[in-house]
Design a protein around this motif. Structure first.
Motif, PDB file in Angstrom:
ATOM      1  N   GLY A  32      -6.669   3.605  -4.382  1.00 19.15           N
ATOM      2  CA  GLY A  32      -7.175   2.444  -3.666  1.00 19.15           C
ATOM      3  C   GLY A  32      -6.399   1.175  -3.945  1.00 19.15           C
ATOM      4  N   ARG A  33      -6.004   0.957  -5.199  1.00 19.72           N
ATOM      5  CA  ARG A  33      -5.261  -0.264  -5.528  1.00 19.72           C
ATOM      6  C   ARG A  33      -3.930  -0.315  -4.787  1.00 19.72           C
ATOM      7  N   VAL A  34      -3.242   0.807  -4.730  1.00 21.60           N
ATOM      8  CA  VAL A  34      -1.933   0.838  -4.074  1.00 21.60           C
ATOM      9  C   VAL A  34      -2.100   0.729  -2.556  1.00 21.60           C
ATOM     10  N   ILE A  35      -3.135   1.375  -2.022  1.00 17.41           N
ATOM     11  CA  ILE A  35      -3.406   1.280  -0.581  1.00 17.41           C
ATOM     12  C   ILE A  35      -3.741  -0.160  -0.198  1.00 17.41           C
ATOM     13  N   ALA A  36      -4.593  -0.804  -0.986  1.00 23.29           N
ATOM     14  CA  ALA A  36      -4.960  -2.197  -0.694  1.00 23.29           C
ATOM     15  C   ALA A  36      -3.730  -3.097  -0.689  1.00 23.29           C
TER      16      ALA A  36
END
Length: 265
Positions: A32-36
């Motif tokens: 999620g952090r990288v996608i965000a």
């Protein structure tokens, strides 16, 4: 965890209501952090959804510009919380929450299996229903699944059961929302370089009576290129699905399993 720590926090709502929003579920996780970050780079208004207020605050420090929404998608209350955080068009829903590791199918904790399905499938449906009035032609529903849903294993029960159900539900959503020009997709990574991988490996090691490192080595050997999937590769796939040309892929599963799948197609 106290209910007030799980559901009800939205922050950073003072923004351009005309901006297109990407709602990222599980935004504080490894994927999620990288996608965000990737979606911020595309100029989208990112609404980061997770259960932990402190983890969301840390993410906002890491990625200035995101908005935080503290909600537990395993609960029906999350639908209203997410709806209240939306003020403009939703370009994409990216559903990638983590689930518990139930162990192998022979001794899997059934409560963990049920919770995994509730989070993966029930959670996706709650988020879609929270955002559907804000979606329009060209919007994307993107679920992060996993290759165990298509390539079953005796040692990854929760991942296999929940992700198999997710593939079916996304196909149904593609049919239900297709007339509105909204497409639905699954991204299925293989084992990824995350803390969760070690948890799955530990469950398999216990079942087989071997070391965790032996299990990790075996997992690598199952890949035709001897690699684990990286979170950055999953974020790339999410961004790819936002391109106009990707609408022809609706209802299908994009495999990012590093050559692990043996079946056809």
């Amino acid at each position: 965890m106290r209910q007030e720590d799980v559901v009800g926090l939205t922050e950073g709502l003072n923004h351009d209501s005309a901006a297109e929003t990407a709602v990222v579920i599980g935004a504080t996780g490894a994927f999620g952090r990288v996608i965000a970050s990737k979606l911020l780079g595309r100029g989208l208004d990112v609404l980061a959804v997770a259960r932990s207020k402190s983890a969301l605050e840390a993410l906002q420090n890491e990625l200035p510009g995101i908005r935080a929404c503290c909600a537990d998608v395993a609960s029906d209350e999350s639908t209203n919380v997410i709806t209240r955080a939306l003020t403009g068009p939703v370009r994409a829903v990216v559903h990638g929450p983590g689930v518990g590791v139930a162990g192998g199918i022979l001794n899997a904790d059934i409560d963990i299996l049920n919770e995994a399905v509730n989070i993966k499938v029930g959670g996706l449906l709650r988020v879609v229903r929270a955002t559907e009035r804000h979606m329009r032609q060209g919007s994307r529903i993107i679920a992060i699944g996993g290759h165990y849903g298509l390539e079953p294993s005796a040692y990854a029960a929760s991942a296999g059961v929940a992700n198999a159900a997710l593939v079916n539900v996304v196909r149904q959503l593609s049919l239900g929302y297709g007339p509105r020009g909204i497409t639905a997709h699954v991204i299925a990574p293989g084992p990824a370089e995350t803390e969760r991988l070690r948890a799955v490996a530990a469950a398999r090691a216990e079942q087989d009576g071997v070391s965790v490192q032996q299990v990790l080595n075996q997992m690598l050997s199952e890949s035709s290129i001897s690699q684990f999937t990286k979170p950055e590769q999953v974020a790339w796939a999410v961004s790819l699905l936002l391109d106009e040309e990707a609408e022809a892929m609706t209802g299908s599963t994009l495999m990012l399993d590093s050559g692990r799948r043996r079946g056809l197609p």
